[in-house]
Design an enzyme around this catalytic site. Structure first.
Site, mmCIF file in Angstrom:
data_model
loop_
_atom_site.group_PDB
_atom_site.id
_atom_site.type_symbol
_atom_site.label_atom_id
_atom_site.label_comp_id
_atom_site.label_asym_id
_atom_site.label_seq_id
_atom_site.Cartn_x
_atom_site.Cartn_y
_atom_site.Cartn_z
ATOM 1 N N GLY A 199 -58.421 51.759 -48.846
ATOM 2 C CA GLY A 199 -59.262 50.787 -47.694
ATOM 3 C C GLY A 199 -59.257 51.245 -46.349
ATOM 4 C CD GLU A 216 -62.659 52.062 -50.304
ATOM 5 O OE1 GLU A 216 -63.166 52.222 -51.146
ATOM 6 O OE2 GLU A 216 -61.881 51.090 -49.949
HETATM 7 N N1 COA Z 1 -49.352 47.860 -49.809
HETATM 8 C C1 COA Z 1 -48.211 47.159 -49.423
HETATM 9 N N2 COA Z 1 -46.976 48.051 -49.196
HETATM 10 C C2 COA Z 1 -47.366 49.120 -49.036
HETATM 11 C C3 COA Z 1 -48.263 50.056 -48.999
HETATM 12 C C4 COA Z 1 -49.283 49.365 -49.573
HETATM 13 N N3 COA Z 1 -50.636 49.826 -49.503
HETATM 14 N N4 COA Z 1 -47.770 51.252 -48.542
HETATM 15 C C5 COA Z 1 -46.848 51.255 -48.273
HETATM 16 N N5 COA Z 1 -46.197 50.052 -48.643
HETATM 17 C C6 COA Z 1 -44.756 49.463 -48.379
HETATM 18 C C7 COA Z 1 -43.727 50.333 -49.329
HETATM 19 O O1 COA Z 1 -43.734 49.588 -50.450
HETATM 20 C C8 COA Z 1 -42.571 50.269 -48.293
HETATM 21 O O2 COA Z 1 -41.826 49.067 -48.579
HETATM 22 P P1 COA Z 1 -40.632 48.817 -48.628
HETATM 23 O O3 COA Z 1 -39.989 49.319 -47.297
HETATM 24 O O4 COA Z 1 -40.269 47.419 -48.958
HETATM 25 O O5 COA Z 1 -39.800 49.475 -49.723
HETATM 26 C C9 COA Z 1 -43.246 50.568 -46.917
HETATM 27 O O6 COA Z 1 -44.497 49.852 -46.972
HETATM 28 C C10 COA Z 1 -42.938 51.936 -46.555
HETATM 29 O O7 COA Z 1 -43.771 52.552 -47.599
HETATM 30 P P2 COA Z 1 -43.210 54.159 -47.658
HETATM 31 O O8 COA Z 1 -44.114 54.860 -48.923
HETATM 32 O O9 COA Z 1 -41.763 54.090 -47.925
HETATM 33 O O10 COA Z 1 -43.605 54.883 -46.429
HETATM 34 P P3 COA Z 1 -43.877 56.487 -46.062
HETATM 35 O O11 COA Z 1 -43.929 56.397 -44.466
HETATM 36 O O12 COA Z 1 -43.057 57.399 -46.884
HETATM 37 O O13 COA Z 1 -45.286 56.442 -46.576
HETATM 38 C C11 COA Z 1 -47.683 55.666 -47.043
HETATM 39 C C12 COA Z 1 -46.403 55.804 -45.995
HETATM 40 C C13 COA Z 1 -48.614 54.820 -46.326
HETATM 41 C C14 COA Z 1 -48.105 57.228 -46.925
HETATM 42 C C15 COA Z 1 -47.363 55.671 -48.512
HETATM 43 O O14 COA Z 1 -46.671 54.216 -48.591
HETATM 44 C C16 COA Z 1 -48.460 55.452 -49.214
HETATM 45 O O15 COA Z 1 -48.909 56.325 -49.781
HETATM 46 N N6 COA Z 1 -48.980 54.089 -49.507
HETATM 47 C C17 COA Z 1 -49.822 53.694 -50.520
HETATM 48 C C18 COA Z 1 -51.469 54.086 -49.780
HETATM 49 C C19 COA Z 1 -52.396 53.407 -51.153
HETATM 50 O O16 COA Z 1 -52.206 53.983 -52.218
HETATM 51 N N7 COA Z 1 -53.211 53.059 -50.526
HETATM 52 C C20 COA Z 1 -54.377 52.498 -51.394
HETATM 53 C C21 COA Z 1 -54.083 51.304 -52.063
HETATM 54 S S1 COA Z 1 -55.430 50.872 -53.146
#
Ligand code: COA
Ligand code: NAD
Length: 692
Positions: free
Chosen positions: A102, A105
Site C-alpha cells: 500500500g 500504491e
Molecule cells: N503491518 C503490521 N505490522 C508490521 C508491518 C505491516 N505491514 N510490517 C512490519 N510490521 C511490524 C512487525 O511485525 C514488527 O513488529 P514487532 O516488533 O512487534 O515484531 C515491526 O513492525 C518491525 O518489523 P520487522 O520486519 O522486524 O522490521 P525490519 O526493519 O526488519 O523490516 C519491513 C521492515 C517493513 C521491510 C518489513 O517489516 C516488511 O517487509 N513488512 C511487510 C511489508 C508488506 O508485506 N507490506 C504489504 C502488506 S500487504
C-alpha cells in the site's frame, strides 16, 4: 487516539507527514488521516502543492497486516488515490526506507515520486497470499510496463530506487531529509510549470502489449514457472492482465474483489501467520531488554565435512571472516576444495559473479589443529556425531577459546547439557543446529542448554539473523524439535509399508500435500548412515536393513527405496523393492491391505502434531508458531498451510485428537494417544495459536 498524519505548512507547500511507528503501516487511522489531510489541502487555497512524507525509519511499509483479520472498514486506498490524482495541485511522494505494498500504491497515486537511492520499492503482497489491493496491479504496469510489473508483483521482491529511476517509477533521487527534498522538488515543479498527470491516465507503456499480448507471455511463464500450490501468483497475473483490456475503474473494482477473496482464504491466513511467526521467534522471555548480545567479528568452524563447509559458507556469504579447522591437512584440503567447487558451480549457474564468489571464498581460511580457534568470537563445532569426540573437543575448547567466546555445537541429537558439562564455562555453550545443505537451508535451531547465558542466546539469535537464517530457540531433548517430530512420522511411514502401502504411494500423498515424501527423502539423505549406527546399537529395521545389505544406499548408489537412472535424481518405483516389502510383511505375519490416501496422510501428520503438543507441554519451545517455522524452513512443509501446528488448528484439533485416539486403539500403541496438551485444547475448543 492521536492522528498519525499531520499537515505541516512550508510556505504554501503542504507536507502530509505520516508518523505511525515502527514502520508506518497503513492502518485505518493513517488512511483516514491521509484522506482528511488531502481534502483539507485541496480545499485550502493557501496550499499550492502537497508532499507525502514519513517520519521515522521508512516511508509507508504497506497495509497494517494485523487489520486483515478484522472486517475491512474505513477509508480505502482508492479513495485516497482519487484525491491525490486531482488536477489542480501537484502531489509528490518523498520516499526513504521502503515503499511497499500500500505504500507504493499510495506513492503511485501521486503525480511525482522521488526517493533516496537505497530506498526499496515493491509489491510484496504475493508473499502474504494476496494481490496488491490498492491499485498496484493497474498503476504499476502503467508506470513500468506490464512485463516488468508481472516480474515485480509475482515475485514480490523489491527493487532499489535507482532501478526505479531507470524504469520510470521514480522521477528523481535525493539525499538527506525527505521533507526538505519533497518541498524543494514541489517548488521546482511549480516554478518550471511542469505538467503533472496521474498514472491512471497514462497508458503509453501499455500500448505495445495491448497490440501484441504475446509480449507478456515470456514474463508470465518466467514468473509462474512451477506450480507452487499457491493461488496468489496466478491471481496477480490475471489482475495485471486487466490493465490491458478492462477500463481503469472497472479493473480497480475487480482487483479489490479478488484481493478480498484471497484475504479471506486459507492460504493468505496461513502466510500472514508465518509473517508474524518469523518476527516472534526472536522474542524469548529470558532475553530481557537489558541483555546485550556479544560482539561477533570472527568465527571458527571445527570440522570441514558436509556441515562444517556449508556453515562456513553461510558466514562468509554474510561477509563474516571464518576459519575452518580440521584434524589433518588432507581433510582440510578436501573441505576447502568442496567449498570452492560449490562457489564455482554457483558462478556457472549465474547465481553469483566471479568476483563476488572470490570475495566470499577469500573470507574462508583453513587451519589444522584445534588451538587455531583461539581468536574467534564464535566457534561452531561440526565434527562427527559421537559424544566422546564432542566431549573431547569441548573440554579442549574450554581453555583454548578466548574468554567470552561462544562455544556452539551443531549436534543433531546429542545432549547439549552433557557437551556443556565437558567445559568449565557451560554458560558460553549453546547448540546451533543447522540443516543440510547448511549454506542453503534457512532454519537454525538454537539449542538452549540449562546453563546457557541469556546474552549467549541473544547473540546466537542475532548472528543467525545476520547470516540470513531463521532462528528458533529450542530446549534440550532428543532430536530437538524437527528431528523429534520427524521420527514419529517416519515410524508411521515404515508401518504403512508393512501394512500394505508402497513407497511411491506414500510419497505421492506427501507430494500432493506439497512436501517431499519420506522415502525419496531417505534416498536423498542416504540410507547407510542410519544403518551403520543401527549396527552399533543393535536396532533392526527390516526393510531399510535389507536394502542396505543389498548395497542400496539411496541416490548415491543409484538405488534405495527407488532406482535411479545414471545421473538422474528422479525416483523410479522398483518391483524388486515391492517384492522385498511384501516378503517382509509376510515374514512378520502382517496381513497386507489396501490403504487409502487419506489414512496415509493422517498417519504421517497427526502423530507429528501430537509430538508437537508434547514439545509445547515440556516447554521445549515458547510458542506453537516456533514449531511451524522449524517445519517450514527445515523440512519443506508447504508454506501456504502455515506449518503443522497452524494447519492442525485449521483442520480442527478435535478431529486430530479423535483420529489419534482411534489409531492408538487400533494399533494398541499408547504413544499415539492424544497428548494431554492436545486433548485439553481439543475438548475445550482451543487452538495451539491461542496458547500464549
Ligand atoms: N503491518 C503490521 N505490522 C508490521 C508491518 C505491516 N505491514 N510490517 C512490519 N510490521 C511490524 C512487525 O511485525 C514488527 O513488529 P514487532 O516488533 O512487534 O515484531 C515491526 O513492525 C518491525 O518489523 P520487522 O520486519 O522486524 O522490521 P525490519 O526493519 O526488519 O523490516 C519491513 C521492515 C517493513 C521491510 C518489513 O517489516 C516488511 O517487509 N513488512 C511487510 C511489508 C508488506 O508485506 N507490506 C504489504 C502488506 S500487504
Ligand atoms: P562429516 O563426517 O561430513 O564431517 C565431520 C568432519 O569433522 C570431518 O571432516 C572430520 O575430519 C572432522 N573432524 C572430526 N574430528 C575432528 C576434530 N577433533 N577436530 C576437527 N575436525 C574434526 O559430518 P557432518 O555430516 O558434517 O556432521 C557434522 C555434525 O553435524 C554432526 O554432529 C552431525 O550430527 C551434525 N549434522 C549433520 C547434518 C547432516 O545432514 N549431515 C545435519 C545437521 C547436523
Amino acid at each position: 487516539m492521536t492522528n498519525p498524519v499531520a499537515i505541516q505548512n512550508y510556505d504554501g507547500i503542504a507536507v502530509l507527514l505520516v508518523d505511525n511507528p515502527p514502520v508506518n503501516a497503513l492502518a485505518k487511522s493513517v488512511r483516514q488521516g491521509l484522506r482528511d489531510g488531502m481534502r483539507e489541502i485541496l480545499d485550502d487555497p493557501a496550499y499550492v502543492a502537497a508532499v507525502i512524507a514519513c517520519a521515522g525509519r521508512t516511508f509507508v511499509s504497506g497495509a497494517d497486516i494485523h487489520e486483515f483479520d478484522l472486517p475491512m472498514e474505513g477509508v480505502g486506498i482508492d479513495e485516497i488515490n482519487t484525491l491525490f490524482e486531482n488536477r489542480s495541485k501537484p502531489v509528490i511522494a518523498a520516499i526513504h526506507g521502503v515503499a511497499l505494498g500500500g505504500g507504493l500504491e499510495i506513492a503511485m497515486g501521486c503525480h511525482f515520486r522521488i526517493a533516496t537511492k537505497d530506498a526499496k520499492l515493491g509489491q510484496p503482497e504475493v508473499k502474504l497470499g494476496l494481490i496488491p489491493g490498492g491499485g498496484g496491479t493497474q498503476r504499476l504496469p502503467r508506470a513500468i510496463g506490464p512485463a516488468r510489473a508481472v516480474e515485480l508483483i509475482v515475485s514480490g521482491e523489491p527493487i532499489l530506487a535507482v532501478e526505479g529511476l531507470k524504469l520510470g517509477l521514480i522521477d528523481e533521487i535525493f539525499e538527506g531529509d525527505p521533507i526538505a527534498a519533497g518541498v524543494a522538488f514541489a517548488r521546482r515543479v511549480l516554478s518550471e510549470s511542469r505538467a503533472f498527470r496521474s498514472l491512471r491516465d497514462d497508458d503509453s507503456k501499455l500500448a505495445s502489449t495491448r497490440a501484441d499480448r504475446n509480449l507478456l507471455t515470456e514474463a508470465v511463464n518466467n514468473a509462474v514457472k512451477r506450480d507452487s500450490g499457491m493461488d496468489a501468483p496466478r491471481a496477480c497475473v490475471e489482475a495485471i492482465g486487466w490493465s490491458l483490456n478492462v477500463p481503469f475503474d472497472e479493473a480497480i473494482r475487480r482487483e479489490r474483489e479478488l484481493f478480498l477473496a484471497l484475504k479471506d482464504g486459507e492460504q493468505s491466513k496461513a502466510l500472514r501467520h508465518v509473517f508474524f511467526a518469523e518476527r516472534n521467534s526472536s522474542k524469548v522471555a529470558s532475553i530481557t531488554s537489558h541483555v546485550r548480545p556479544r560482539a561477533v567479528n570472527t568465527v571458527a568452524v571445527i570440522g570441514a565435512g558436509t556441515m562444517g563447509g556449508g556453515i562456513a559458507q553461510s558466514f562468509a556469504n554474510a561477509g563474516i571472516p571464518v576459519r575452518l579447522v580440521e584434524v589433518t591437512e588432507e581433510a582440510l584440503d578436501k573441505g576447502l576444495a568442496t567449498i570452492r567447487k560449490g562457489y564455482d558451480s554457483t558462478v556457472a549457474r549465474g547465481g553469483l559473479s566471479a568476483e563476488e564468489a572470490a570475495r566470499r571464498a577469500g573470507l574462508i581460511s583453513g587451519a589444522v589443529g584445534l588451538e587455531r580457534v583461539e581468536d574467534a568470537d564464535l566457534i561452531v563445532e561440526a565434527v562427527f556425531e559421537t559424544m566422546q569426540i564432542k566431549e573431547d573437543v569441548f573440554s579442549r575448547l574450554s581453555s583454548i577459546a578466548k574468554p567470552g567466546a561462544i562455544l556452539a555445537t551443531n549436534t543433531s541429537y546429542l545432549d547439549v547439557n552433557v557437551i556443556a558439562a565437558a567445559t568449565y564455562r557451560a554458560q558460553d555453550v549453546v547448540g546451533l543446529h543447522f540443516f543440510s545443505p547448511a549454506n542453503i537451508m534457512r532454519l537454525c535451531e538454537i539449542v538452549r542448554g540449562k546453563e546457557t547465558a541469556p546474552d549467549v542466546l541473544a547473540t546466537a539469535i542475532a548472528v543467525a539473523r545476520r547470516i540470513a537464517k531463521v532462528p528458533v530457540v529450542v530446549g534440550v531433548c532428543h532430536g530437538f524439535v524437527g528431528n523429534r517430530m520427524l521420527s514419529v512420522s517416519i515410524a508411521q511411514a515404515r508401518k504403512l509399508l508393512l501394512e500394505g502401502a508402497l513407497p511411491q504411494q506414500i510419497d505421492a500423498v506427501a507430494n500432493k500435500f506439497g512436501m517431499m515424501g519420506p522415502f525419496a527423502m531417505g534416498d536423498l539423505a542416504g540410507l547407510d548412515i542410519g544403518w551403520r549406527s543401527r549396527k552399533d546399537s543393535g536396532e533392526r529395521l527390516p526393510i531399510e536393513d535389507a536394502l542396505c545389505e543389498a548395497g542400496r544406499f539411496g541416490q548415491k548408489s543409484g538405488a534405495g527405496f527407488y532406482r535411479y537412472n545414471q545421473g538422474s535424481r528422479t525416483p523410479i518405483p522398483d518391483p524388486e523393492v515391492e517384492a522385498l516389502i511384501v516378503e517382509t510383511s509376510r515374514g512378520l505375519n502382517i496381513g497386507r491391505r489396501d490403504i487409502e490416501d487419506a489414512e496415509i496422510h493422517e498417519r504421517l501428520t497427526y502423530p507429528m502434531i501430537n509430538e508437537g503438543a508434547r514439545i509445547l507441554e515440556e516447554g521445549i519451545v515458547e510458542r506453537a508458531s516456533d514449531i511451524d517455522l522449524v517445519w517450514l524452513y527445515g523440512y519443506g512443509w508447504p508454506r501456504q498451510t502455515g506449518g503443522p501446528m497452524f494447519w492442525a488448528d485449521q483442520t480442527g484439533l478435535a478431529i486430530v485428537a479423535n483420529r489419534l485416539a482411534y489409531m492408538a486403539a487400533i494399533d494398541r500403541d499408547t504413544t499415539l494417544r492424544p497428548a494431554p496438551r492436545l486433548a485439553r485444547l481439543a475438548f475445550g475448543g482451543g487452538t495451539f495459536g491461542s496458547l500464549k
